[in-house]
Motif scaffolding. Structure first.
Motif, PDB file in Angstrom:
ATOM      1  N   ALA A 134      -4.159  -5.444   2.440  1.00  0.00           N
ATOM      2  CA  ALA A 134      -3.295  -5.927   1.359  1.00  0.00           C
ATOM      3  C   ALA A 134      -2.999  -7.404   1.541  1.00  0.00           C
ATOM      4  O   ALA A 134      -2.790  -7.874   2.657  1.00  0.00           O
ATOM      5  CB  ALA A 134      -1.991  -5.130   1.334  1.00  0.00           C
ATOM      6  N   THR A 191       0.807  -1.229   0.000  1.00  0.00           N
ATOM      7  CA  THR A 191       0.000   0.000   0.000  1.00  0.00           C
ATOM      8  C   THR A 191       0.834   1.270   0.000  1.00  0.00           C
ATOM      9  O   THR A 191       0.286   2.363  -0.129  1.00  0.00           O
ATOM     10  CB  THR A 191      -0.942   0.024   1.216  1.00  0.00           C
ATOM     11  OG1 THR A 191      -0.157   0.001   2.420  1.00  0.00           O
ATOM     12  CG2 THR A 191      -1.876  -1.169   1.202  1.00  0.00           C
ATOM     13  N   ASN A 240      -0.220  -9.966   0.800  1.00  0.00           N
ATOM     14  CA  ASN A 240       1.211  -9.807   0.505  1.00  0.00           C
ATOM     15  C   ASN A 240       2.010 -11.052   0.875  1.00  0.00           C
ATOM     16  O   ASN A 240       2.879 -11.020   1.751  1.00  0.00           O
ATOM     17  CB  ASN A 240       1.760  -8.582   1.252  1.00  0.00           C
ATOM     18  CG  ASN A 240       3.180  -8.236   0.817  1.00  0.00           C
ATOM     19  OD1 ASN A 240       3.623  -8.610  -0.255  1.00  0.00           O
ATOM     20  ND2 ASN A 240       3.891  -7.500   1.667  1.00  0.00           N
TER      21      ASN A 240
END
Length: 396
Positions: free
Chosen positions: A352, A325, A354
């Motif tokens: 997010a 982000t 990830n």
């Protein structure tokens, strides 16, 4: 190098006379100044803007360096873990506690735990051999044994790197006779991840030296840009013809017929041949299969984990959402942003996904190249036989 070493975890700028040679990257070294042993790392978070060394004097600083990716890459993490145990022993820290912390710093990378446990076993064996005598001399001998184990692993990895390059070149010539290879790679697999010249990148470098590399395609490797920052850095130093591309441009490159082979490394290879590597590797394998392009994994046998039965069983590290982000500025401050801070690229509060790695199933892997040769097709039986053969040679 300056006479005075930085304190634990601090960094120092390489002096002009200590700048690495054009084709020589030294990612890690052990030194013993008057103040006591230290482990010196080339801080990879600062590349390519500046070459800065991070000097670790205690295991916790090393754990932080691993987690922050100042030091990274499966083979190098194994070497780092082994040296970390030696550092803990030499500096008088609790070796078991240090070993556990180091081994768990990045769970997907099997080499890290392997290096840690190898040095720890050498330390414990030396302590056991001196049982009953006690004293500082026994502890010193045990610390020396851990250091010897780390140095041995370092040397073995350098030798393995050279052999992988040879086997990889032979395989490329069999699959793609005539040379003039156009190779696509992902993440960073060169001297920055190895005691030698690397894994997949070492094969590409060997092709370059032999005059058989037409182009190295370098995936940028989002979100932390190891390809853009590190592989391009090594390719440029080696004088290779290379081109950087965004990860999502790879499909159009395949469609244009511009890729002859994909070469990647691995952080863990399960017993069935499933390969965990930097996230983005699996989509490349799918693209390669569709376009009938060889997809080759290059890794030492220490990356093969026969105790992990399949890809589903591989623990995949999940990293912080801010890496996705935000755009970070690790090397130098940007306008209004301190070094290490980030520029938001998504609305505040955005979640997010990830994962640091993804897993490629064995049926999408053309071959796995190790220091003991290339395995094709990739099967559990073949991997087991390869590992057994390597153990027999090592013990003989």
């Amino acid at each position: 190098m300056a006479d005075q070493y930085a304190q634990s975890g601090e960094d120092i700028q390489l002096s002009e006379d200590k700048q690495p040679r054009t084709d020589d990257v030294q990612a890690i070294r052990w030194e013993e100044p008057a103040e006591g042993p230290v482990l010196v790392l080339l801080d990879q978070t600062r590349l390519p803007a500046e070459e800065v060394e991070l000097v670790c004097t205690d295991p916790q600083a090393l754990v932080q360096a691993i987690r922050s990716l100042a030091v990274r890459g499966a083979p190098l993490l194994g070497i780092t873990g082994a040296y970390g145990v030696a550092l803990a022993a030499a500096r008088g820290f609790d070796v078991r506690q240090a070993a556990d912390a180091l081994a768990g710093a990045r769970p997907t990378a099997v080499n890290l735990a392997y290096g840690v446990r190898r040095a720890e076993e050498a330390y414990r064996s030396a302590l056991g051999a001196g049982a009953g005598t006690g004293g500082e001399a026994v502890r010193e001998r045990a610390a020396a044994a851990a250091l010897a184990a780390a140095r041995a692993l370092h040397q073995e990895d350098a030798a393995a790197s050279a052999r992988m390059a040879e086997h990889g070149m032979r395989l490329l010539d069999e699959l793609l006779p005539g040379g003039n290879h156009r190779i696509l790679t992902h993440c960073n697999t060169g001297a920055l991840v190895s005691g030698g010249e690397g894994t997949a990148f070492a094969v590409a470098r060997a092709a370059h030296r032999a005059g058989r590399l037409r182009r190295l395609w370098v995936d940028e490797t989002r979100p932390l840009l190891q390809g853009a920052r590190l592989t391009a850095y090594e390719a440029a130093r080696s004088g290779m013809a290379y081109t950087l591309l965004t990860d999502n441009a790879a499909g159009s490159l395949f469609a244009a017929g511009e890729v002859d082979a994909v070469l990647i490394g691995a952080d863990r290879i399960a017993a069935d041949g499933s390969v965990a590597n930097k996230v983005g590797s699996y989509p490349l394998a799918v693209l390669a299969r569709y376009h009938h392009v060889p997809f080759i994994v290059v890794a030492p046998v220490t990356t093969v984990d026969l105790a992990t039965p399949d890809g589903v069983s591989i623990e995949v590290e999940q990293r912080a959402g801010h890496e996705v982000t935000e755009l970070t500025a690790p090397q130098a401050p940007l306008a209004g942003v301190e070094a290490g801070g980030g520029i938001p690229v998504a609305p505040l509060g955005t979640q997010a996904y990830n994962p640091a790695f993804d897993v490629t199933p064995p049926e999408l892997v053309t071959a796995i190249v190790t220091e003991w040769g290339a395995l094709a097709p990739v099967t559990g039986e073949g991997l087991s036989e390869l590992c057994s053969r390597s153990r027999q040679v090592t013990m003989s």
